[in-house]
Design an enzyme around this catalytic site. Structure first.
Site, PDB file in Angstrom:
ATOM      1  N   THR A  68      39.020  77.166  98.686  1.00 10.95           N
ATOM      2  CA  THR A  68      39.339  76.030  99.541  1.00 10.95           C
ATOM      3  C   THR A  68      40.809  75.650  99.409  1.00 10.95           C
ATOM      4  OG1 THR A  68      37.066  75.243  99.350  1.00 10.95           O
ATOM      5  CG2 THR A  68      38.692  73.637 100.083  1.00 10.95           C
ATOM      6  N   TYR A  80      33.200  82.298  87.995  1.00  8.17           N
ATOM      7  CA  TYR A  80      32.855  81.995  89.389  1.00  8.17           C
ATOM      8  C   TYR A  80      31.901  83.070  89.875  1.00  8.17           C
ATOM      9  CZ  TYR A  80      33.798  80.329  94.184  1.00  8.17           C
ATOM     10  OH  TYR A  80      33.702  79.809  95.449  1.00  8.17           O
ATOM     11  N   LYS A 133      30.664  78.370  87.798  1.00  5.76           N
ATOM     12  CA  LYS A 133      30.581  77.814  89.149  1.00  5.76           C
ATOM     13  C   LYS A 133      29.626  78.706  89.916  1.00  5.76           C
ATOM     14  CE  LYS A 133      33.195  76.792  93.335  1.00  5.76           C
ATOM     15  NZ  LYS A 133      34.474  76.951  94.067  1.00  5.76           N
ATOM     16  N   VAL A 188      31.251  71.594  91.882  1.00  7.26           N
ATOM     17  CA  VAL A 188      32.605  71.876  92.353  1.00  7.26           C
ATOM     18  C   VAL A 188      32.513  71.860  93.872  1.00  7.26           C
ATOM     19  CG1 VAL A 188      34.522  73.501  92.384  1.00  7.26           C
ATOM     20  CG2 VAL A 188      33.139  73.245  90.320  1.00  7.26           C
TER      21      VAL A 188
END
Length: 284
Positions: free
Chosen positions: A37, A125, A155, A195
């Site tokens: 993002t 991640y 995440k 997150v």
């Protein structure tokens, strides 16, 4: 957090500071910089360092700053990790390498190498939708990586509830929902937070879902969560990536955002209007 750019496309460190202060003031107790993002694939190493330094200076010890350092090159990722540590980041976010499909053992070696490059805690991640199924973090890989002294969390964007539950049951890893639609479901089985892309535009509302659950009010958490669903769907469930929709909303709110960088394209009037409507629904 999105990465604010000026109208000419350059990095906007002042805007990043203002946005960071706003997000922390609205309930974010941590900020992830240079993630997807945050348009990390289109920012330079120098811009990433400038961004960390600016945000750390702006929010001080009021929020934990996690820096994305994942690349397709182990050496480059370790360099980014060391730079992030020097710049004042409190933690690192590292994904499996995309595109090259190195295989599970090689992915584990990559992640261990980056984790060992600094003294910072590492959040893995897990997002096979972007890194490829060939480099997905299998449960046994996560269990082995959890033994590393600096691998502290995950995440989770794997959309694999059984895998998540298995790792949660066997380790002390701090799990964070990496997809907003899973924030409450994963919290219910032991995740510690989210997150969130949606929190760029609705930080107070996202925080309220988790706060209600933690306060022993699961019904209230569910009501708040369901109120957010139209916004989550509009921001994350269209052809537009979260960086595009988040910036469109922040620009309408008068908060620092600016344009996206190519190859991303800005949201048009139709999606921007739909985003603003969904945000109003979430804030009722």
């Amino acid at each position: 957090m999105i990465t604010p750019f000026r109208t000419d496309g350059g990095l906007d460190p002042d805007g990043a500071q203002r946005l960071a202060v706003h997000l922390v003031g609205e309930g974010c107790d941590g900020l992830v910089l240079s993630g997807t993002t945050g348009e990390a694939p289109t920012t330079t190493d120098a811009e990433k360092e400038t961004l960390i330094r600016a945000v750390v200076e702006a929010v001080g010890d009021r929020a934990r700053i996690t820096a994305g350092v994942g690349t397709g090159d182990t050496r480059h990722s370790t360099e980014l990790a060391r730079t992030a540590e020097r710049a004042g980041a409190h933690g690192l976010l590292v994904a499996a390498p995309a595109y090259s499909c190195p295989g599970r053992e090689a992915v584990a070696h990559h992640l261990r190498t980056v984790a060992g490059a600094t003294g910072l805690p590492v959040m893995l991640y897990d997002i096979p939708g972007r890194t490829g199924t060939g480099t997905a973090l299998a449960a046994d890989t996560l269990l082995r990586l959890a033994e590393h002294p600096r691998v502290a969390g995950v995440k989770d964007c794997a959309y694999d509830l059984m895998k998540t539950a298995k790792v949660l049951a066997a380790t002390d890893l701090a799990y964070y929902a990496g997809c907003d639609e899973q924030a409450l479901p994963l919290r219910a089985i032991g995740a510690v937070g989210c997150v969130s892309t949606v929190a760029n535009a609705a930080p107070r509302e996202v925080r309220a879902v988790l706060d209600a659950y933690d306060a022993g009010d699961p019904a209230g958490a569910t009501r708040r969560y369901l109120r957010l669903v139209p916004l989550i769907e509009t921001m994350m469930g269209t052809e537009h990536p979260g960086a595009v929709t988040a910036k469109a909303l922040l620009n309408t709110l008068g908060l620092p955002a600016g344009p996206v960088r190519a190859p991303l394209l800005a949201a048009g009037p139709g999606i921007t209007s739909a985003l603003a409507k969904a945000l109003k629904t979430a804030q009722r």
